[in-house]
Design a protein around this motif. Structure first.
Motif, PDB file in Angstrom:
ATOM      1  N   VAL A 166       1.087  -1.322  -0.038  1.00  0.00           N
ATOM      2  CA  VAL A 166      -0.039  -0.158  -0.001  1.00  0.00           C
ATOM      3  C   VAL A 166       0.640   1.250   0.075  1.00  0.00           C
ATOM      4  O   VAL A 166       0.511   2.267  -0.735  1.00  0.00           O
ATOM      5  CB  VAL A 166      -0.908   0.015   1.254  1.00  0.00           C
ATOM      6  CG1 VAL A 166      -1.951   1.133   1.293  1.00  0.00           C
ATOM      7  CG2 VAL A 166      -1.765  -1.138   1.257  1.00  0.00           C
ATOM      8  N   ILE A 169       2.698   1.539  -3.576  1.00  0.00           N
ATOM      9  CA  ILE A 169       1.917   2.076  -4.616  1.00  0.00           C
ATOM     10  C   ILE A 169       1.993   3.529  -4.592  1.00  0.00           C
ATOM     11  O   ILE A 169       1.982   4.298  -5.602  1.00  0.00           O
ATOM     12  CB  ILE A 169       0.719   1.387  -5.056  1.00  0.00           C
ATOM     13  CG1 ILE A 169       0.106   1.775  -6.366  1.00  0.00           C
ATOM     14  CG2 ILE A 169      -0.352   1.682  -3.739  1.00  0.00           C
ATOM     15  CD1 ILE A 169      -1.036   0.966  -6.484  1.00  0.00           C
ATOM     16  N   ALA A 170       1.855   3.962  -3.252  1.00  0.00           N
ATOM     17  CA  ALA A 170       1.598   5.524  -3.168  1.00  0.00           C
ATOM     18  C   ALA A 170       3.022   6.166  -3.360  1.00  0.00           C
ATOM     19  O   ALA A 170       3.082   7.399  -3.893  1.00  0.00           O
ATOM     20  CB  ALA A 170       1.234   5.726  -1.548  1.00  0.00           C
ATOM     21  N   LYS A 189       2.224   0.139  -9.500  1.00  0.00           N
ATOM     22  CA  LYS A 189       0.703   0.087  -9.919  1.00  0.00           C
ATOM     23  C   LYS A 189       0.295  -1.006 -10.869  1.00  0.00           C
ATOM     24  O   LYS A 189      -0.903  -1.156 -10.783  1.00  0.00           O
ATOM     25  CB  LYS A 189       0.192   1.581 -10.284  1.00  0.00           C
ATOM     26  CG  LYS A 189       0.639   1.983 -11.498  1.00  0.00           C
ATOM     27  CD  LYS A 189       0.295   3.123 -11.863  1.00  0.00           C
ATOM     28  CE  LYS A 189       0.570   3.789 -13.388  1.00  0.00           C
ATOM     29  NZ  LYS A 189      -0.083   3.042 -14.206  1.00  0.00           N
ATOM     30  N   ARG A 259      -0.007  12.049  -2.144  1.00  0.00           N
ATOM     31  CA  ARG A 259      -0.222  10.425  -2.559  1.00  0.00           C
ATOM     32  C   ARG A 259      -1.179   9.756  -1.823  1.00  0.00           C
ATOM     33  O   ARG A 259      -1.036   9.899  -0.305  1.00  0.00           O
ATOM     34  CB  ARG A 259       1.273   9.906  -2.416  1.00  0.00           C
ATOM     35  CG  ARG A 259       2.478  10.378  -3.142  1.00  0.00           C
ATOM     36  CD  ARG A 259       2.190  10.184  -4.910  1.00  0.00           C
ATOM     37  NE  ARG A 259       3.471  10.996  -5.455  1.00  0.00           N
ATOM     38  CZ  ARG A 259       4.646  10.568  -5.334  1.00  0.00           C
ATOM     39  NH1 ARG A 259       5.038   9.643  -4.926  1.00  0.00           N
ATOM     40  NH2 ARG A 259       5.510  11.338  -6.116  1.00  0.00           N
ATOM     41  N   SER A 261      -3.332   6.111  -0.885  1.00  0.00           N
ATOM     42  CA  SER A 261      -3.638   4.594  -1.444  1.00  0.00           C
ATOM     43  C   SER A 261      -4.152   4.048  -0.142  1.00  0.00           C
ATOM     44  O   SER A 261      -4.245   4.440   0.794  1.00  0.00           O
ATOM     45  CB  SER A 261      -2.470   3.918  -1.950  1.00  0.00           C
ATOM     46  OG  SER A 261      -1.525   3.809  -0.877  1.00  0.00           O
ATOM     47  N   TRP A 270      -4.640  -0.148  -3.763  1.00  0.00           N
ATOM     48  CA  TRP A 270      -5.730   0.694  -4.502  1.00  0.00           C
ATOM     49  C   TRP A 270      -5.292   1.868  -4.325  1.00  0.00           C
ATOM     50  O   TRP A 270      -5.483   2.634  -3.268  1.00  0.00           O
ATOM     51  CB  TRP A 270      -7.138   0.439  -3.817  1.00  0.00           C
ATOM     52  CG  TRP A 270      -8.286   1.099  -4.579  1.00  0.00           C
ATOM     53  CD1 TRP A 270      -9.082   2.074  -4.362  1.00  0.00           C
ATOM     54  CD2 TRP A 270      -8.816   0.635  -5.986  1.00  0.00           C
ATOM     55  NE1 TRP A 270      -9.947   2.171  -5.019  1.00  0.00           N
ATOM     56  CE2 TRP A 270      -9.909   1.273  -6.211  1.00  0.00           C
ATOM     57  CE3 TRP A 270      -8.255  -0.584  -6.597  1.00  0.00           C
ATOM     58  CZ2 TRP A 270     -10.620   1.124  -7.429  1.00  0.00           C
ATOM     59  CZ3 TRP A 270      -9.121  -0.777  -7.707  1.00  0.00           C
ATOM     60  CH2 TRP A 270     -10.318  -0.105  -8.213  1.00  0.00           C
ATOM     61  N   ARG A 271      -4.691   2.651  -5.356  1.00  0.00           N
ATOM     62  CA  ARG A 271      -4.430   3.965  -5.356  1.00  0.00           C
ATOM     63  C   ARG A 271      -5.481   4.914  -5.759  1.00  0.00           C
ATOM     64  O   ARG A 271      -6.631   4.847  -6.508  1.00  0.00           O
ATOM     65  CB  ARG A 271      -3.320   4.306  -6.753  1.00  0.00           C
ATOM     66  CG  ARG A 271      -2.704   5.729  -6.960  1.00  0.00           C
ATOM     67  CD  ARG A 271      -1.582   5.838  -5.760  1.00  0.00           C
ATOM     68  NE  ARG A 271      -1.028   7.228  -5.912  1.00  0.00           N
ATOM     69  CZ  ARG A 271       0.135   7.220  -6.526  1.00  0.00           C
ATOM     70  NH1 ARG A 271       0.526   6.313  -7.180  1.00  0.00           N
ATOM     71  NH2 ARG A 271       0.584   8.369  -6.603  1.00  0.00           N
ATOM     72  N   THR A 273      -6.425   7.882  -7.117  1.00  0.00           N
ATOM     73  CA  THR A 273      -5.797   8.946  -7.909  1.00  0.00           C
ATOM     74  C   THR A 273      -6.883  10.270  -8.230  1.00  0.00           C
ATOM     75  O   THR A 273      -6.322  11.323  -8.075  1.00  0.00           O
ATOM     76  CB  THR A 273      -5.811   8.548  -9.274  1.00  0.00           C
ATOM     77  OG1 THR A 273      -4.895   7.375  -9.473  1.00  0.00           O
ATOM     78  CG2 THR A 273      -5.087   9.370 -10.544  1.00  0.00           C
TER      79      THR A 273
END
Length: 328
Positions: A166, A169-170, A189, A259, A261, A270-271, A273
């Motif tokens: 987690v 990805i951030a 990602k 950022r 996530s 899960w980002r 965005t």
């Protein structure tokens, strides 16, 4: 547990050569997930290739990029001065995972490769499309308190269990993979997959590849950060919902970079965005955090016992952003 052949290798080249010769072989690093799966009969590799002596434990700064070897232990990464200084969000997420004993042996690459902790996946008497494609998903209509609210499919609603991922990805990490022809890089990602019609495939690692290292660019997100993990007990428990938040805030309290996530909510890290895009350039305020949390919940869907996550998730986002912003 079935009988298996055990091999040990000391180079990535020989490891790749061995894995390419046997489709029923698996790499063994920390083994904190694989051995559990073997004991339960979920994973039945005929050959284990021990890669612990391959020199992939480096943690170093090269130029403006932090390099983390795939075999570095979770503890080594979390406690390394470079990570604590430059990537404290990653250190915090790692320390929220599992237990101290498991973090001591679990590896970065293994953490990325771990399978879902869905009870139906672990129980070989129950239907699970991830374990046996076409058998059905026992969690849909069954016990699904821990399951996904984003990116689900009719085939699978399991969640990715990692805390480390987690944060990665951030942080826009890059995964470096080795294969017989050389190396290739993939954005973090894009490493993990949503279940879709192929829930048995957790990631985009090819059969003849292995994770070599992570590359993470140094950023300005080491001051205002927080990793929030909501779980049933204080340690050794998987997230019901988790949030990784990191912000860069200007002198006039405007968000110049952010950022966000989540974990515990989808088949992959899960980002958020849309929420990030909303917050950039805006004041770091409770009102804006609430709006960002609402945006994050678009398309969220509960399955009965996990409906509470639809309420818990936005509150967790707000809390993580608030704590991150309040740090001196």
């Amino acid at each position: 547990m079935i009988n298996f052949q055990y091999l040990r290798t000391t180079t990535s080249k020989s490891a790749l050569s061995l894995i390419s010769k046997d489709k029923n072989a698996k790499f063994l690093a920390g083994g904190t997930n694989l051995i559990d799966l073997m004991k339960r009969g979920v994973a039945t590799p005929e050959k284990l290739i021990d890669i612990n002596h391959v020199p992939l434990k480096q943690i170093e700064l090269v130029g403006d990029t932090i390099i983390i070897g795939a075999l570095a232990s979770n503890t080594a990464v979390a406690e390394h001065p470079l990570i604590k200084e430059k990537l404290p969000l990653l250190a915090m997420a790692l320390n929220a995972g599992a237990s101290a004993q498991l973090r001591n042996v679990a590896t970065v690459g293994g953490n990325m490769m771990q399978r879902t902790r869905c009870g139906y996946f672990y129980d070989t008497e129950m239907p699970c499309n991830k374990r046996q494609p076409g058998s059905g998903c026992g969690a849909i209509g069954g016990f699904n308190r821990m399951h996904a609210i984003f990116g689900t499919s009719e085939k699978c609603i399991a969640v990715h269990p990692s805390d480390m991922c987690v944060a990665l990805i951030a942080l826009d990490a890059i995964v470096v993979l080795a294969n017989p022809k050389g190396e290739r890089k993939i954005l973090f990602k894009d490493f993990h997959r949503l279940a879709g019609d192929t829930p048995q495939l957790d990631n985009n690692l090819k059969a003849d590849e292995m994770i070599i290292r992570l590359e993470i660019s140094v950023n300005q997100l080491a001051k205002n950060f927080h990793y929030l993990k909501v779980r049933d007990r204080a340690s050794y428990a998987f997230a019901l919902v988790s949030v990784a938040a990191a912000l860069e805030i200007s002198a006039d309290h405007k968000i110049t970079e952010v950022r966000l996530s989540m974990g515990g909510v989808a088949h992959k890290p899960w980002r958020l965005t849309a929420s990030e895009n909303f917050l950039k350039g805006k004041e770091a305020s409770a009102t804006n955090f609430e709006e960002a949390a609402k945006l994050a919940m678009k398309d969220a869907k509960g399955f009965g016992e996990n409906d509470f996550k639809i309420r818990m998730a936005p509150n967790s986002i707000i809390e993580a952003l608030t704590v991150a912003t309040s740090k001196a």
